[in-house]
Design a protein around this motif. Structure first.
Motif, PDB file in Angstrom:
ATOM      1  N   LYS A 141       0.644  -1.331   0.030  1.00  0.00           N
ATOM      2  CA  LYS A 141       0.494   0.000  -0.044  1.00  0.00           C
ATOM      3  C   LYS A 141       0.174   1.106  -0.213  1.00  0.00           C
ATOM      4  O   LYS A 141       0.863   1.955  -0.794  1.00  0.00           O
ATOM      5  N   HIS A 198      -6.609  -9.569  -0.082  1.00  0.00           N
ATOM      6  CA  HIS A 198      -6.500  -7.657   0.411  1.00  0.00           C
ATOM      7  C   HIS A 198      -8.157  -8.047  -0.248  1.00  0.00           C
ATOM      8  O   HIS A 198      -8.746  -7.197  -0.174  1.00  0.00           O
ATOM      9  N   SER A 199      -8.176  -8.690  -1.465  1.00  0.00           N
ATOM     10  CA  SER A 199      -9.480  -8.800  -2.404  1.00  0.00           C
ATOM     11  C   SER A 199     -10.605  -9.257  -1.307  1.00  0.00           C
ATOM     12  O   SER A 199     -11.651  -8.218  -1.558  1.00  0.00           O
ATOM     13  N   ALA A 251     -10.958  -8.919   1.951  1.00  0.00           N
ATOM     14  CA  ALA A 251     -11.250  -7.494   2.991  1.00  0.00           C
ATOM     15  C   ALA A 251     -11.609  -6.674   2.554  1.00  0.00           C
ATOM     16  O   ALA A 251     -12.655  -5.787   3.411  1.00  0.00           O
ATOM     17  N   THR A 252     -11.448  -6.278   1.048  1.00  0.00           N
ATOM     18  CA  THR A 252     -12.283  -4.907   0.501  1.00  0.00           C
ATOM     19  C   THR A 252     -13.193  -4.519  -0.272  1.00  0.00           C
ATOM     20  O   THR A 252     -13.900  -4.666  -0.695  1.00  0.00           O
ATOM     21  N   LEU A 263     -12.595  -6.007  -3.593  1.00  0.00           N
ATOM     22  CA  LEU A 263     -12.161  -4.846  -4.761  1.00  0.00           C
ATOM     23  C   LEU A 263     -11.261  -5.829  -5.761  1.00  0.00           C
ATOM     24  O   LEU A 263     -10.342  -6.988  -4.950  1.00  0.00           O
ATOM     25  N   VAL A 270      -6.479   3.492  -6.835  1.00  0.00           N
ATOM     26  CA  VAL A 270      -7.281   3.505  -6.014  1.00  0.00           C
ATOM     27  C   VAL A 270      -5.939   3.915  -4.618  1.00  0.00           C
ATOM     28  O   VAL A 270      -6.804   5.053  -3.543  1.00  0.00           O
TER      29      VAL A 270
END
Length: 134
Positions: free
Chosen positions: A17, A60-61, A63-64, A66, A119
């Motif tokens: 990030k 990450h995908s 959790a979000t 996205l 993002v």
């Protein structure tokens, strides 16, 4: 040396990030170094660090929600592309047909990089001189 995968995944996500917010990529060696060298260079270094990158992307995908492959910011120093595992994960997630075509891989990487940077890069402040609407 044993590692707590959840801690490495969380730490690795923060590293990715941070780089994405600056519009930067980093090498697998750089990621390993920033994480305190949890994997020894040599042996199956590529397999271990690649799996970590895959785990970061999946976490990450999940959790979000996205459909970003945040590990796109981690690149092989020689090819300038993510490793084969990145493309295998993309195929397994239905985001890219598995291919050996370098141009298709580069196009996918560019598209994912653009989305990730969009993002995570901070929005530029307006220089128009007008106050924002409230």
């Amino acid at each position: 040396m044993a590692h707590d995968d959840s801690v490495l995944i969380a730490s690795g996500l923060q590293v990715l990030k941070r780089h994405a917010s600056r519009g930067e990529t980093l090498s697998y060696d750089d990621l390993n170094r920033e994480l305190g060298r949890p994997y020894e260079i040599g042996g199956d270094f590529s397999g271990h660090i690649g799996k970590l990158c895959d785990d970061i992307t999946v976490a990450h995908s999940k959790a979000t929600g996205l459909k970003l492959m945040i590990s796109v910011v981690v690149r092989d120093g020689e090819t300038g592309l993510p490793g084969d595992g990145f493309f295998e994960l993309a195929a397994s997630l239905g985001r890219l047909a598995l291919t050996d075509e370098v141009d298709a891989k580069r196009a996918f990487v560019e598209e994912q990089e653009r989305r990730v940077f969009m993002v995570f890069r901070p929005a530029k402040t307006s220089t128009s001189g007008f106050a924002p609407n409230r």
